[in-house]
Design an enzyme around this catalytic site. Structure first.
Site, PDB file in Angstrom:
ATOM      1  N   HIS A   1      -1.345   0.410   5.923  1.00 49.60           N
ATOM      2  CA  HIS A   1      -1.390  -0.364   4.667  1.00 49.60           C
ATOM      3  C   HIS A   1      -0.865  -1.771   4.928  1.00 49.60           C
ATOM      4  CE1 HIS A   1      -1.368  -0.561   0.147  1.00 49.60           C
ATOM      5  NE2 HIS A   1      -0.767  -1.698   0.496  1.00 49.60           N
TER       6      HIS A   1
ATOM      7  N   HIS B   1      -1.698  -6.313   4.232  1.00 48.41           N
ATOM      8  CA  HIS B   1      -2.452  -7.398   3.581  1.00 48.41           C
ATOM      9  C   HIS B   1      -2.590  -8.544   4.571  1.00 48.41           C
ATOM     10  CE1 HIS B   1      -2.463  -5.651  -0.503  1.00 48.41           C
ATOM     11  NE2 HIS B   1      -1.404  -5.019  -0.015  1.00 48.41           N
TER      12      HIS B   1
ATOM     13  N   GLN C   1      -7.362  -7.190  -6.410  1.00 49.44           N
ATOM     14  CA  GLN C   1      -5.937  -7.478  -6.693  1.00 49.44           C
ATOM     15  C   GLN C   1      -5.664  -7.744  -8.180  1.00 49.44           C
ATOM     16  OE1 GLN C   1      -3.079  -8.916  -4.110  1.00 49.44           O
ATOM     17  NE2 GLN C   1      -2.070  -8.152  -5.929  1.00 49.44           N
TER      18      GLN C   1
ATOM     19  N   HIS D   1      -4.113   1.271  -4.396  1.00 50.53           N
ATOM     20  CA  HIS D   1      -2.727   1.000  -4.775  1.00 50.53           C
ATOM     21  C   HIS D   1      -2.525   1.797  -6.068  1.00 50.53           C
ATOM     22  CE1 HIS D   1      -3.032  -2.377  -2.028  1.00 50.53           C
ATOM     23  NE2 HIS D   1      -1.790  -2.746  -2.282  1.00 50.53           N
TER      24      HIS D   1
ATOM     25  N   GLU E   1       2.138   1.737  -8.393  1.00 50.83           N
ATOM     26  CA  GLU E   1       3.195   0.956  -7.747  1.00 50.83           C
ATOM     27  C   GLU E   1       4.023   0.329  -8.861  1.00 50.83           C
ATOM     28  OE1 GLU E   1       1.890  -2.246  -5.223  1.00 50.83           O
ATOM     29  OE2 GLU E   1       3.916  -2.641  -4.476  1.00 50.83           O
TER      30      GLU E   1
ATOM     31  N   ASP F   1       2.707  -3.227   4.871  1.00 48.12           N
ATOM     32  CA  ASP F   1       2.313  -3.889   3.621  1.00 48.12           C
ATOM     33  C   ASP F   1       2.249  -5.414   3.769  1.00 48.12           C
ATOM     34  OD1 ASP F   1       1.384  -3.995   1.048  1.00 48.12           O
ATOM     35  OD2 ASP F   1       3.217  -3.285   0.086  1.00 48.12           O
TER      36      ASP F   1
ATOM     37  N   TRP G   1       5.175 -12.148  -1.082  1.00 46.30           N
ATOM     38  CA  TRP G   1       5.951 -11.002  -1.577  1.00 46.30           C
ATOM     39  C   TRP G   1       7.099 -10.609  -0.663  1.00 46.30           C
ATOM     40  CZ3 TRP G   1       0.630 -11.371  -1.771  1.00 46.30           C
ATOM     41  CH2 TRP G   1       0.095 -11.505  -3.059  1.00 46.30           C
TER      42      TRP G   1
END
Ligand code: FE2
Length: 428
Positions: free
Chosen positions: A57, A59, A152, A210, A213, A309, A315
């Site tokens: 997982h 991005h 997203q 996702h 979350e 992630d 983030w």
């Protein structure tokens, strides 16, 4: 004549070392002593040999954007989302590719030879999709990239997301993604789970959403995902990522849900580095940890993997794409310090993650791809404890990254002092 022999390799759970023989990109022998000539030999010297780390997982479109256009001052999810919104209009094709290339180099150096990357499709130009499809091919000699079409901003919430997601799949994106808890209502979230699973079933693709979350214990999209998986006969082909709401759920309901996840053969992908920093963020004390119920699901035989992630993006300002760092954090947050639990945490960044991604030819048995990492450690526990040094990274029988052993002694003034003891160096 073999292409490569790796001698004196230690395998998790086995007492004696083994030799591996590799030919034409595959493991062809695994015996205690291999008596054969080879073009190249590596002495693993009793160090742990593992199949490659797998990040299930990630991005890749946002990675390594730290500081653009500014740093996330609060470190919160909300400021991260705002920052991504500021950054997205200025994303540039070449820039996406050069950041992805750099991340892939880091990944290879750390022995991560497979990455599942969620790529944002809420962009009418699908810039990141097009850029990363090229990177997927460019990097194939070094690592496997699976791309997930990830809306997203919401499959229903972002006006053109449905069409863009399908366009991304038409272009060759591998997996169907989604974000049901971000849709405007629970009902829309549930509808999105159905629609996305149906789309994947029609196209014969895998699903990775996702899912929940959130700290909201009422978020129920995992239940919907398990139901749709069974309804459409997609057992074993669907992943739920994050599932942090399960941390906060009533135990009675969580017990029922875990059984449903098991029936549907969902794979679960937790992201310890991100979950521990983002979940429970709005609370005073006591503060929830937010990691999903890893231990309990593993005990029920559910396939649980860990992902990184984010690395240095809006983030998360940290990380070097080290899956042992992920395992280390997961072990602490999940309170999984038992001997078997440490081994299962190591599995969460190797074999379980490979199963979630349905990687073919993964493993250390004869017939598998000759993809291996030699760690400067004797077992998974030591590897996690030291976030062990990667001595050799091997892909299809060829060394693609290597580094010399690191010494655990430093010079302090005029004396040599041991730091970061290896197991064998512990004083009697
Ligand atoms: Fe994610």
């Amino acid at each position: 004549m073999l292409d490569l022999i790796i001698r004196n390799a230690r395998i998790s759970g086995e007492k004696d070392t083994v030799d591996f023989g590799c030919q034409d990109g595959r493991i062809v022998e695994r015996v205690h002593h291999l008596d054969a000539p080879a073009h190249q030999e590596i002495d693993a010297s009793g160090n742990l040999v593992t199949p490659p780390f797998v990040d299930s997982h990630f991005h890749m479109d946002s990675t390594l954007t730290y500081g653009r256009p500014r740093v996330n001052q609060s470190g919160t999810l909300l400021e991260g989302i705002a920052l991504w919104g500021e950054l997205k209009p200025d994303l540039d094709f070449d820039d996406i590719q050069s950041r992805a290339r750099l991340l892939c180099r880091w990944a290879v150096g750390k022995g991560n030879l497979a990455i599942r990357a969620h790529v944002d499709v809420c962009d009418p130009a699908l810039l990141a999709v097009r850029a990363l499809l090229e990177i997927r091919e460019e990097m194939r000699p070094y690592l496997d990239i699976q791309l997930v079409a990830f809306p997203q901003d919401g499959y229903y919430r972002y006006p053109q997301a449905g069409a863009l997601l399908e366009e991304a799949l038409d272009l060759g994106v591998d997996v169907v993604g989604g974000i049901p808890h971000f849709e405007r209502t629970t009902a829309q979230g549930t509808r999105s789970v159905s629609a996305l699973c149906e789309l994947a079933a029609q196209r014969g693709l895998l699903v990775d959403l996702h899912c929940d979350e959130t700290d909201d214990p009422q978020s129920r999209h995992v239940e919907a995902l398990a139901f749709e998986t069974q309804r459409l006969g997609m057992q074993g082909r669907v992943c739920g990522s994050h599932l942090t709401s399960m941390h906060s759920m009533d135990n009675y309901y969580a017990g029922k849900l875990i059984a449903l996840i098991g029936e549907a053969e969902l794979s679960v992908i937790a992201n310890p580095l991100i979950n521990i920093t983002i979940q429970g963020r709005m609370e005073t004390y006591p503060k929830r940890r937010g990691l999903t119920r890893v231990k309990e699901m593993l005990e029920q035989g559910i396939n649980v993997a860990f992902g990184h992630d984010c690395v240095m993006d809006p983030w998360y300002s940290f990380g070097s794409h080290d899956m042992l760092e992920v395992a280390h954090m997961g072990l602490h947050v999940g309170q999984m310090t038992g001997v078997d639990q440490v081994r299962s945490v190591f599995d969460a960044v190797t074999v379980n993650a490979a199963r979630a991604m349905q990687l073919e030819g993964y493993g250390l048995d004869p017939g598998c791809n000759a993809d291996m990492v030699i760690l400067q450690a004797e077992d998974p526990m030591e590897a996690v404890r030291l976030r062990a040094h990667r001595l050799f990274v091997i892909r299809r029988g060829e060394v693609i990254a290597s580094s010399p052993e690191v010494n655990s002694t430093v010079t302090l003034g005029k004396t040599q002092e041991a730091v970061g003891f290896r197991n064998g160096e512990l004083p009697d």
